[in-house]
Design a protein around this motif. Structure first.
Motif, PDB file in Angstrom:
ATOM      1  N   MET A  28       0.873  -1.269  -0.117  1.00  0.00           N
ATOM      2  CA  MET A  28       0.098   0.154   0.025  1.00  0.00           C
ATOM      3  C   MET A  28       0.953   1.142   0.032  1.00  0.00           C
ATOM      4  SD  MET A  28      -3.294   0.984   2.699  1.00  0.00           S
ATOM      5  CE  MET A  28      -2.576  -0.142   3.802  1.00  0.00           C
ATOM      6  N   GLY A  29       0.601   2.054  -0.833  1.00  0.00           N
ATOM      7  CA  GLY A  29       1.277   3.322  -1.008  1.00  0.00           C
ATOM      8  C   GLY A  29       1.243   4.120   0.372  1.00  0.00           C
ATOM      9  N   SER A  30       2.259   5.214   0.521  1.00  0.00           N
ATOM     10  CA  SER A  30       2.366   5.706   1.903  1.00  0.00           C
ATOM     11  C   SER A  30       0.941   6.765   2.173  1.00  0.00           C
ATOM     12  CB  SER A  30       3.743   6.488   1.771  1.00  0.00           C
ATOM     13  OG  SER A  30       3.492   7.840   2.308  1.00  0.00           O
ATOM     14  N   ASP A  31       0.693   7.357   1.101  1.00  0.00           N
ATOM     15  CA  ASP A  31      -0.711   8.338   1.294  1.00  0.00           C
ATOM     16  C   ASP A  31      -1.718   7.403   1.677  1.00  0.00           C
ATOM     17  OD1 ASP A  31       0.702  10.430   0.311  1.00  0.00           O
ATOM     18  OD2 ASP A  31       0.009  10.373  -1.746  1.00  0.00           O
ATOM     19  N   GLN A  32      -1.950   6.110   1.059  1.00  0.00           N
ATOM     20  CA  GLN A  32      -3.039   5.208   1.549  1.00  0.00           C
ATOM     21  C   GLN A  32      -2.738   4.801   2.998  1.00  0.00           C
ATOM     22  OE1 GLN A  32      -3.144   2.075  -1.202  1.00  0.00           O
ATOM     23  NE2 GLN A  32      -3.522   3.176  -3.038  1.00  0.00           N
ATOM     24  N   ASN A  33      -1.660   4.326   3.256  1.00  0.00           N
ATOM     25  CA  ASN A  33      -1.493   3.800   4.471  1.00  0.00           C
ATOM     26  C   ASN A  33      -1.302   5.011   5.563  1.00  0.00           C
ATOM     27  OD1 ASN A  33       0.463   3.098   6.981  1.00  0.00           O
ATOM     28  ND2 ASN A  33       0.305   1.370   5.682  1.00  0.00           N
ATOM     29  N   ASP A  34      -1.224   6.375   5.284  1.00  0.00           N
ATOM     30  CA  ASP A  34      -1.539   7.377   6.256  1.00  0.00           C
ATOM     31  C   ASP A  34      -2.920   7.632   6.191  1.00  0.00           C
ATOM     32  OD1 ASP A  34       1.319   7.860   6.394  1.00  0.00           O
ATOM     33  OD2 ASP A  34       1.162   9.598   5.116  1.00  0.00           O
ATOM     34  N   ALA A  35      -3.638   7.586   5.029  1.00  0.00           N
ATOM     35  CA  ALA A  35      -5.080   7.992   5.317  1.00  0.00           C
ATOM     36  C   ALA A  35      -5.802   6.818   6.137  1.00  0.00           C
ATOM     37  CB  ALA A  35      -5.807   7.743   3.901  1.00  0.00           C
ATOM     38  N   LEU A  36      -5.076   5.439   6.037  1.00  0.00           N
ATOM     39  CA  LEU A  36      -5.933   4.560   6.664  1.00  0.00           C
ATOM     40  C   LEU A  36      -5.574   4.451   8.240  1.00  0.00           C
ATOM     41  CD1 LEU A  36      -7.561   1.766   6.837  1.00  0.00           C
ATOM     42  CD2 LEU A  36      -5.349   0.648   6.371  1.00  0.00           C
ATOM     43  N   ARG A  37      -4.204   4.855   8.579  1.00  0.00           N
ATOM     44  CA  ARG A  37      -3.948   5.187   9.895  1.00  0.00           C
ATOM     45  C   ARG A  37      -4.852   6.229  10.548  1.00  0.00           C
ATOM     46  NH1 ARG A  37       0.039   2.024  11.721  1.00  0.00           N
ATOM     47  NH2 ARG A  37       1.431   1.017  10.037  1.00  0.00           N
ATOM     48  N   ALA A  38      -4.995   7.221   9.803  1.00  0.00           N
ATOM     49  CA  ALA A  38      -5.761   8.534  10.307  1.00  0.00           C
ATOM     50  C   ALA A  38      -7.321   8.046  10.508  1.00  0.00           C
ATOM     51  CB  ALA A  38      -5.726   9.573   9.239  1.00  0.00           C
ATOM     52  N   LEU A  39      -7.635   7.204   9.649  1.00  0.00           N
ATOM     53  CA  LEU A  39      -9.203   6.993   9.949  1.00  0.00           C
ATOM     54  C   LEU A  39      -9.143   5.791  11.205  1.00  0.00           C
ATOM     55  CD1 LEU A  39     -10.651   6.089   6.364  1.00  0.00           C
ATOM     56  CD2 LEU A  39     -11.323   7.855   7.862  1.00  0.00           C
ATOM     57  N   VAL A  40      -8.310   4.832  11.243  1.00  0.00           N
ATOM     58  CA  VAL A  40      -8.303   4.175  12.487  1.00  0.00           C
ATOM     59  C   VAL A  40      -8.245   4.971  13.703  1.00  0.00           C
ATOM     60  CG1 VAL A  40      -7.178   2.178  13.537  1.00  0.00           C
ATOM     61  CG2 VAL A  40      -7.669   1.904  11.089  1.00  0.00           C
ATOM     62  N   ALA A  41      -7.216   5.829  13.772  1.00  0.00           N
ATOM     63  CA  ALA A  41      -6.986   6.645  14.920  1.00  0.00           C
ATOM     64  C   ALA A  41      -7.978   7.531  15.230  1.00  0.00           C
ATOM     65  CB  ALA A  41      -5.629   7.500  14.616  1.00  0.00           C
ATOM     66  N   ALA A  42      -8.920   7.645  14.462  1.00  0.00           N
ATOM     67  CA  ALA A  42     -10.129   8.718  14.759  1.00  0.00           C
ATOM     68  C   ALA A  42     -11.422   7.833  14.853  1.00  0.00           C
ATOM     69  CB  ALA A  42     -10.258   9.636  13.550  1.00  0.00           C
ATOM     70  N   LEU A  43     -11.442   6.964  14.098  1.00  0.00           N
ATOM     71  CA  LEU A  43     -12.948   6.143  14.303  1.00  0.00           C
ATOM     72  C   LEU A  43     -12.872   4.938  14.845  1.00  0.00           C
ATOM     73  CD1 LEU A  43     -13.751   6.643  10.346  1.00  0.00           C
ATOM     74  CD2 LEU A  43     -14.517   8.048  12.357  1.00  0.00           C
ATOM     75  N   GLY A  44     -11.557   4.225  15.086  1.00  0.00           N
ATOM     76  CA  GLY A  44     -11.458   3.022  15.620  1.00  0.00           C
ATOM     77  C   GLY A  44     -11.326   1.824  14.568  1.00  0.00           C
ATOM     78  N   LYS A  45     -10.666   0.774  14.889  1.00  0.00           N
ATOM     79  CA  LYS A  45     -10.630  -0.260  13.970  1.00  0.00           C
ATOM     80  C   LYS A  45     -11.766  -1.011  13.453  1.00  0.00           C
ATOM     81  CE  LYS A  45      -7.631  -3.013  15.850  1.00  0.00           C
ATOM     82  NZ  LYS A  45      -6.837  -3.959  16.165  1.00  0.00           N
ATOM     83  N   HIS A  46     -12.815  -1.024  14.385  1.00  0.00           N
ATOM     84  CA  HIS A  46     -13.994  -1.700  13.960  1.00  0.00           C
ATOM     85  C   HIS A  46     -14.848  -0.934  13.360  1.00  0.00           C
ATOM     86  CE1 HIS A  46     -13.116  -5.447  16.681  1.00  0.00           C
ATOM     87  NE2 HIS A  46     -12.586  -4.441  17.394  1.00  0.00           N
ATOM     88  N   ALA A  47     -14.966   0.231  13.384  1.00  0.00           N
ATOM     89  CA  ALA A  47     -15.830   1.254  12.360  1.00  0.00           C
ATOM     90  C   ALA A  47     -14.941   1.232  11.088  1.00  0.00           C
ATOM     91  CB  ALA A  47     -15.773   2.783  13.036  1.00  0.00           C
ATOM     92  N   VAL A  48     -14.023   1.233  10.823  1.00  0.00           N
ATOM     93  CA  VAL A  48     -13.116   1.256   9.832  1.00  0.00           C
ATOM     94  C   VAL A  48     -13.419   0.002   8.965  1.00  0.00           C
ATOM     95  CG1 VAL A  48     -10.919   1.385   8.514  1.00  0.00           C
ATOM     96  CG2 VAL A  48     -11.302   3.035  10.340  1.00  0.00           C
ATOM     97  N   ALA A  49     -13.378  -1.266   9.756  1.00  0.00           N
ATOM     98  CA  ALA A  49     -13.768  -2.443   9.167  1.00  0.00           C
ATOM     99  C   ALA A  49     -15.088  -2.539   8.755  1.00  0.00           C
ATOM    100  CB  ALA A  49     -13.490  -3.518  10.230  1.00  0.00           C
ATOM    101  N   ALA A  50     -16.015  -1.852   9.568  1.00  0.00           N
ATOM    102  CA  ALA A  50     -17.387  -1.708   9.054  1.00  0.00           C
ATOM    103  C   ALA A  50     -17.489  -1.051   7.719  1.00  0.00           C
ATOM    104  CB  ALA A  50     -18.149  -1.085   9.988  1.00  0.00           C
ATOM    105  N   ILE A  51     -16.727   0.022   7.414  1.00  0.00           N
ATOM    106  CA  ILE A  51     -16.899   0.746   6.330  1.00  0.00           C
ATOM    107  C   ILE A  51     -16.392   0.002   5.201  1.00  0.00           C
ATOM    108  CG2 ILE A  51     -15.308   2.751   4.792  1.00  0.00           C
ATOM    109  CD1 ILE A  51     -15.624   4.126   7.492  1.00  0.00           C
ATOM    110  N   PHE A  52     -15.595  -1.006   5.341  1.00  0.00           N
ATOM    111  CA  PHE A  52     -14.886  -2.101   4.135  1.00  0.00           C
ATOM    112  C   PHE A  52     -15.845  -3.384   4.185  1.00  0.00           C
ATOM    113  CE2 PHE A  52     -11.376   1.173   4.763  1.00  0.00           C
ATOM    114  CZ  PHE A  52     -11.066   1.373   3.523  1.00  0.00           C
ATOM    115  N   ASP A  53     -16.708  -3.423   5.156  1.00  0.00           N
ATOM    116  CA  ASP A  53     -17.375  -4.506   5.116  1.00  0.00           C
ATOM    117  C   ASP A  53     -16.425  -5.873   5.094  1.00  0.00           C
ATOM    118  OD1 ASP A  53     -20.003  -6.134   5.490  1.00  0.00           O
ATOM    119  OD2 ASP A  53     -19.988  -6.711   3.088  1.00  0.00           O
ATOM    120  N   LYS A  54     -15.530  -5.548   6.254  1.00  0.00           N
ATOM    121  CA  LYS A  54     -14.387  -6.505   6.464  1.00  0.00           C
ATOM    122  C   LYS A  54     -14.164  -6.662   8.015  1.00  0.00           C
ATOM    123  CE  LYS A  54     -12.406  -6.155   2.320  1.00  0.00           C
ATOM    124  NZ  LYS A  54     -12.888  -7.123   1.337  1.00  0.00           N
TER     125      LYS A  54
END
Length: 108
Positions: free
Chosen positions: A1-27
């Motif tokens: 995963m590119g650095s921008d993508q990784n930064d975006a994912l880390r920011a979402l996880v930090a703000a929303l939590g891993k479970h909410a982010v997982a729900a966004i992706f249905d994973k």
């Protein structure tokens, strides 16, 4: 995963939590943990969903703060038929979520 993508994912996880982010992706949360590791690759659809979710999050956070953005993402939204933005993103309805985010920002 590119650095921008990784930064975006880390920011979402930090703000929303891993479970909410997982729900966004249905994973599950384990998938998100795998994606956070260096060298992880997202499928094109997942990459698009990540970009969409991060864009919407950035809009809301820019108008308020990360706490409000988290509440906005997981709460019921009348513009989305009382679904949460997380639920709508999970089914690929980024356009409606973006429209609701713009309405929120413009009303604020």
């Amino acid at each position: 995963m590119g650095s921008d993508q990784n930064d975006a994912l880390r920011a979402l996880v930090a703000a929303l939590g891993k479970h909410a982010v997982a729900a966004i992706f249905d994973k599950d949360a384990r998938t998100i943990e795998r994606w956070l590791k260096p060298g992880a690759q997202l499928k094109v659809d997942d990459e698009k969903r990540l970009r969409d979710a991060f864009h919407v999050f950035s809009l809301i956070e820019g108008a308020d703060d990360a706490y409000v953005a988290r509440a906005w993402f997981i709460g019921m939204n009348p513009q989305l038929g009382d679904d949460s933005p997380v639920e709508r993103l999970a089914v690929g309805d980024a356009r409606s979520v973006l429209a609701a985010a713009r309405a929120y920002v413009n009303a604020g």
